[in-house]
Motif scaffolding. Structure first.
Motif, PDB file in Angstrom:
ATOM      1  N   LEU A   1       0.824  -1.211   0.000  1.00 12.11           N
ATOM      2  CA  LEU A   1       0.000   0.000   0.000  1.00 12.11           C
ATOM      3  C   LEU A   1       0.857   1.259   0.000  1.00 12.11           C
ATOM      4  O   LEU A   1       0.543   2.230  -0.699  1.00 12.11           O
ATOM      5  N   PHE A   2       1.939   1.248   0.754  1.00 15.34           N
ATOM      6  CA  PHE A   2       2.813   2.424   0.808  1.00 15.34           C
ATOM      7  C   PHE A   2       3.401   2.734  -0.566  1.00 15.34           C
ATOM      8  O   PHE A   2       3.588   3.909  -0.916  1.00 15.34           O
ATOM      9  N   ALA A   3       3.697   1.690  -1.337  1.00 13.21           N
ATOM     10  CA  ALA A   3       4.311   1.893  -2.653  1.00 13.21           C
ATOM     11  C   ALA A   3       3.333   2.461  -3.676  1.00 13.21           C
ATOM     12  O   ALA A   3       3.758   2.973  -4.724  1.00 13.21           O
TER      13      ALA A   3
ATOM     14  N   TYR B   1      -2.069   5.820  -2.174  1.00  7.58           N
ATOM     15  CA  TYR B   1      -2.149   5.503  -0.744  1.00  7.58           C
ATOM     16  C   TYR B   1      -0.952   6.037   0.038  1.00  7.58           C
ATOM     17  O   TYR B   1      -1.088   6.411   1.200  1.00  7.58           O
ATOM     18  N   GLY B   2       0.207   6.069  -0.583  1.00  6.43           N
ATOM     19  CA  GLY B   2       1.424   6.439   0.128  1.00  6.43           C
ATOM     20  C   GLY B   2       1.610   7.919   0.347  1.00  6.43           C
ATOM     21  O   GLY B   2       2.408   8.323   1.196  1.00  6.43           O
ATOM     22  N   THR B   3       0.897   8.736  -0.400  1.00  7.04           N
ATOM     23  CA  THR B   3       1.043  10.186  -0.262  1.00  7.04           C
ATOM     24  C   THR B   3      -0.329  10.843  -0.154  1.00  7.04           C
ATOM     25  O   THR B   3      -1.339  10.292  -0.582  1.00  7.04           O
ATOM     26  N   GLU B   4      -0.321  12.019   0.427  1.00  6.03           N
ATOM     27  CA  GLU B   4      -1.547  12.794   0.581  1.00  6.03           C
ATOM     28  C   GLU B   4      -1.177  14.263   0.429  1.00  6.03           C
ATOM     29  O   GLU B   4      -0.703  14.901   1.373  1.00  6.03           O
TER      30      GLU B   4
ATOM     31  N   PRO C   1       3.590  12.735   3.044  1.00  6.63           N
ATOM     32  CA  PRO C   1       3.354  11.285   2.987  1.00  6.63           C
ATOM     33  C   PRO C   1       2.071  10.971   3.748  1.00  6.63           C
ATOM     34  O   PRO C   1       1.646  11.755   4.608  1.00  6.63           O
ATOM     35  N   GLN C   2       1.432   9.857   3.424  1.00  7.24           N
ATOM     36  CA  GLN C   2       0.259   9.428   4.188  1.00  7.24           C
ATOM     37  C   GLN C   2       0.753   8.951   5.555  1.00  7.24           C
ATOM     38  O   GLN C   2       1.359   7.891   5.680  1.00  7.24           O
ATOM     39  N   LEU C   3       0.483   9.741   6.574  1.00  2.00           N
ATOM     40  CA  LEU C   3       1.075   9.494   7.884  1.00  2.00           C
ATOM     41  C   LEU C   3       0.496   8.286   8.600  1.00  2.00           C
ATOM     42  O   LEU C   3       1.001   7.903   9.659  1.00  2.00           O
ATOM     43  N   TYR C   4      -0.540   7.684   8.051  1.00  2.00           N
ATOM     44  CA  TYR C   4      -1.056   6.439   8.622  1.00  2.00           C
ATOM     45  C   TYR C   4       0.041   5.392   8.746  1.00  2.00           C
ATOM     46  O   TYR C   4       0.042   4.582   9.670  1.00  2.00           O
ATOM     47  N   PHE C   5       0.985   5.397   7.793  1.00  2.00           N
ATOM     48  CA  PHE C   5       2.013   4.371   7.753  1.00  2.00           C
ATOM     49  C   PHE C   5       3.096   4.556   8.816  1.00  2.00           C
ATOM     50  O   PHE C   5       3.903   3.656   9.035  1.00  2.00           O
ATOM     51  N   TYR C   6       3.129   5.708   9.443  1.00  2.00           N
ATOM     52  CA  TYR C   6       4.232   6.025  10.336  1.00  2.00           C
ATOM     53  C   TYR C   6       3.876   5.772  11.793  1.00  2.00           C
ATOM     54  O   TYR C   6       2.717   5.563  12.150  1.00  2.00           O
ATOM     55  N   ASP C   7       4.906   5.755  12.636  1.00  2.00           N
ATOM     56  CA  ASP C   7       4.687   5.515  14.056  1.00  2.00           C
ATOM     57  C   ASP C   7       4.100   6.773  14.691  1.00  2.00           C
ATOM     58  O   ASP C   7       4.754   7.807  14.767  1.00  2.00           O
TER      59      ASP C   7
ATOM     60  N   ARG D   1      10.505  10.331  -1.985  1.00  2.00           N
ATOM     61  CA  ARG D   1       9.413   9.413  -2.253  1.00  2.00           C
ATOM     62  C   ARG D   1       9.791   8.332  -3.265  1.00  2.00           C
ATOM     63  O   ARG D   1       9.487   7.154  -3.074  1.00  2.00           O
ATOM     64  N   ALA D   2      10.460   8.685  -4.353  1.00  2.00           N
ATOM     65  CA  ALA D   2      10.769   7.711  -5.396  1.00  2.00           C
ATOM     66  C   ALA D   2      11.663   6.600  -4.862  1.00  2.00           C
ATOM     67  O   ALA D   2      11.434   5.410  -5.121  1.00  2.00           O
ATOM     68  N   ASP D   3      12.690   6.979  -4.102  1.00  2.00           N
ATOM     69  CA  ASP D   3      13.595   5.973  -3.542  1.00  2.00           C
ATOM     70  C   ASP D   3      12.872   5.108  -2.512  1.00  2.00           C
ATOM     71  O   ASP D   3      13.071   3.889  -2.450  1.00  2.00           O
ATOM     72  N   ALA D   4      12.040   5.736  -1.681  1.00  2.00           N
ATOM     73  CA  ALA D   4      11.295   4.977  -0.677  1.00  2.00           C
ATOM     74  C   ALA D   4      10.321   4.013  -1.330  1.00  2.00           C
ATOM     75  O   ALA D   4      10.115   2.894  -0.846  1.00  2.00           O
ATOM     76  N   GLN D   5       9.715   4.429  -2.428  1.00  2.00           N
ATOM     77  CA  GLN D   5       8.781   3.562  -3.141  1.00  2.00           C
ATOM     78  C   GLN D   5       9.502   2.330  -3.696  1.00  2.00           C
ATOM     79  O   GLN D   5       9.018   1.204  -3.560  1.00  2.00           O
ATOM     80  N   ARG D   6      10.659   2.534  -4.308  1.00  3.36           N
ATOM     81  CA  ARG D   6      11.424   1.398  -4.844  1.00  3.36           C
ATOM     82  C   ARG D   6      11.856   0.460  -3.716  1.00  3.36           C
ATOM     83  O   ARG D   6      11.788  -0.768  -3.853  1.00  3.36           O
TER      84      ARG D   6
END
Length: 475
Positions: free
Chosen positions: A267-269, A273-276, A280-286, A357-362
């Motif tokens: 979903l993050f990729a 879903y991964g951005t807003e 970034p979509q902060l749902y994914f973070y702590d 974002r691009a590097d994190a997605q890969r």
């Protein structure tokens, strides 16, 4: 199980109170039972429903007859037949699915939907995807009711194809699966079904955004074996094993961790879903790396610890890696040939957060691939009597325990130790009496994570370490 349940109930007490989980709910009304019995009579008379009827989902009432799953006592010859009563239990956990729709009409549900501009939550697609068996009206049979909440078919699949065959004397489980029954005995299948709502999916109404949490929706967490135990409405007897095989708690837990990592990174990729916006979509973070006390005084309480598993800049919001930490421990013990590759991919993923974002997605896609490979390996391997002991030792080891610096990861860790101890008891490796003594340490660990605001990493690690040491002495 009672001790285990009480500890979990303390952990989720805030969510229960806010959503009204403890409210009793009666069994299906007489009218619904009458309809179910009439349906069963029609099927027995050789008038089975089929796909030509124009719908796929038959509704809870089609399962609720006293000759099917609506008995008041679990004394059926093949299955318990009191599954509806279990589903509608007043228990905060085992009956939660039946109350899911009703929660939307409560004060908190309406406040959340109002804050988000969704109107009535009971008709908002963003909510119904997980609070009901949310299928198009054209697929709903005459006895289907949306307000049944998360009904039988949410997990077991649309019943029109297998409703008649699954109670035939000569019917077989493989035949039912071919007719559309979801094979929940398969750990990968079960995990993916559960994760659709207990983490998120790309289907409508099955993704909890940061905005939803800001409006009051609780944070989601997932542990497959523990959740399965609370929702179990069947007996694992000789008949069950003959039809579906012997389930293994360690396997369920391990595969659940792998599938959770795969789902999160998948979903993050995805850009949707991964951005807003620019964020970034902060749902994914702590959550608690940001939601912490902020003061300008001299007495600053450090609530952010450097985590050895995350090569990120201090102060960078960390990806919620609760399942990644657990899966690293699993891989070390149960799939050592893949552990180095998974650990490297997880570090690369965290490292990429500083690069864009691009590097994190890969990196997310690469980590997803490793998690999927681990899921396949964990699903196909055999499990031995010492696996639970070895995994417990690994979670408490110096290589893993220093990574419990955050609330979410610590919650996942204590649930893991609880689950693995329960597996040892079930397998006869640890006596009930010995487990009772160890649970005092586990309960201390639960107490350390009972509230995010009061969470102290060092105290948690000490309590968890005591529980791990106590289990190790029984090996």
């Amino acid at each position: 199980m009672a001790q285990r349940g009480s500890a979990i109930r303390r952990l989720i007490a805030g969510v229960r109170a806010a959503f009204g989980f403890a409210r009793p709910l009666t069994l299906l009304p007489t009218a619904a039972l009458t309809l179910a019995i009439a349906l069963f009579a029609g099927l027995s008379a050789g008038q089975p429903l089929n796909a030509q009827s124009g719908y796929s989902y038959t509704g809870v009432a089609s399962c609720a007859g006293s000759t099917c799953h609506g008995r008041s006592e679990g004394n059926g010859a093949i299955v318990r037949q009191d599954e509806i009563a279990t589903w509608q239990s007043p228990s905060a956990v085992s009956g939660a699915h039946s109350r899911a729709f009703a929660l939307l009409g409560g004060r908190r549900g309406q406040q959340i939907s109002s804050s988000l501009g969704l109107g009535d939550a009971r008709s908002a697609g963003s909510c119904l995807g997980c609070h009901a068996t949310y299928v198009p009206a054209s697929e709903r049979g005459p006895r289907f009711q949306l307000d049944d909440g998360v009904g039988c078919e949410s997990c077991h699949g649309a019943a029109i194809g297998w409703l008649s065959s699954h109670y035939e004397v000569r019917g077989t489980h493989p035949a039912n699966v071919r007719n559309g029954l979801t094979p929940l005995e398969d750990p990968q299948v079960r995990a993916r079904v559960c994760l659709d709502c207990h983490y998120g999916s790309t289907d409508r109404g099955q993704f909890v955004t940061h905005a939803m949490m800001a409006a009051g929706h609780p944070r989601l967490t997932f542990e497959l074996d523990l959740f399965s135990a609370f929702q179990q409405h069947h007996d694992v007897d000789a008949d069950y094993v003959q039809r579906k095989g012997q389930p293994d708690s360690v396997q369920l837990w391990a595969v659940g961790q792998a599938e959770a990592v795969a789902r999160a990174t998948d979903l993050f990729a995805r850009p949707a879903y991964g951005t807003e916006g620019v964020f970034p979509q902060l749902y994914f973070y702590d959550c608690h790396s940001c939601h912490r006390p902020i003061t300008d005084g001299d007495e600053r309480r450090l609530t952010f610890e450097t985590n050895p598993g995350r090569p990120i800049t201090f102060g960078q919001p960390p990806f919620n890696d609760e399942n990644i930490i657990m899966l690293s421990a699993v891989a070390d013990v149960l799939a050592p040939g893949r552990s180095d590759a998974f650990r490297a991919a997880s570090r690369d993923f965290h490292d990429a957060m500083d690069d864009g974002r691009a590097d994190a997605q890969r990196a997310a896609i690469a980590l997803r691939s490793e998690a999927q490979s681990l899921s396949a390996a964990l699903s196909s391997r055999g499990y031995g009597s010492n696996d639970a002991f070895t995994i417990v030792e690994r979670i408490g080891s110096r290589a893993v325990s220093p990574r419990f610096t955050d609330y979410a990861g610590s919650v996942q860790a204590v649930m893991a130790i609880d689950t693995l101890l329960n597996a040892l008891v079930s397998d006869g490796r640890v006596t009930t009496g010995a487990a009772a003594g160890i649970r005092a340490n586990i309960n201390r660990a639960y107490s350390a994570v009972s509230s995010p605001g009061e969470y102290r990493p060092a105290a948690f690690r000490t309590a968890l370490g005591d529980a791990v040491s106590a289990i190790g002495r029984l090996r």
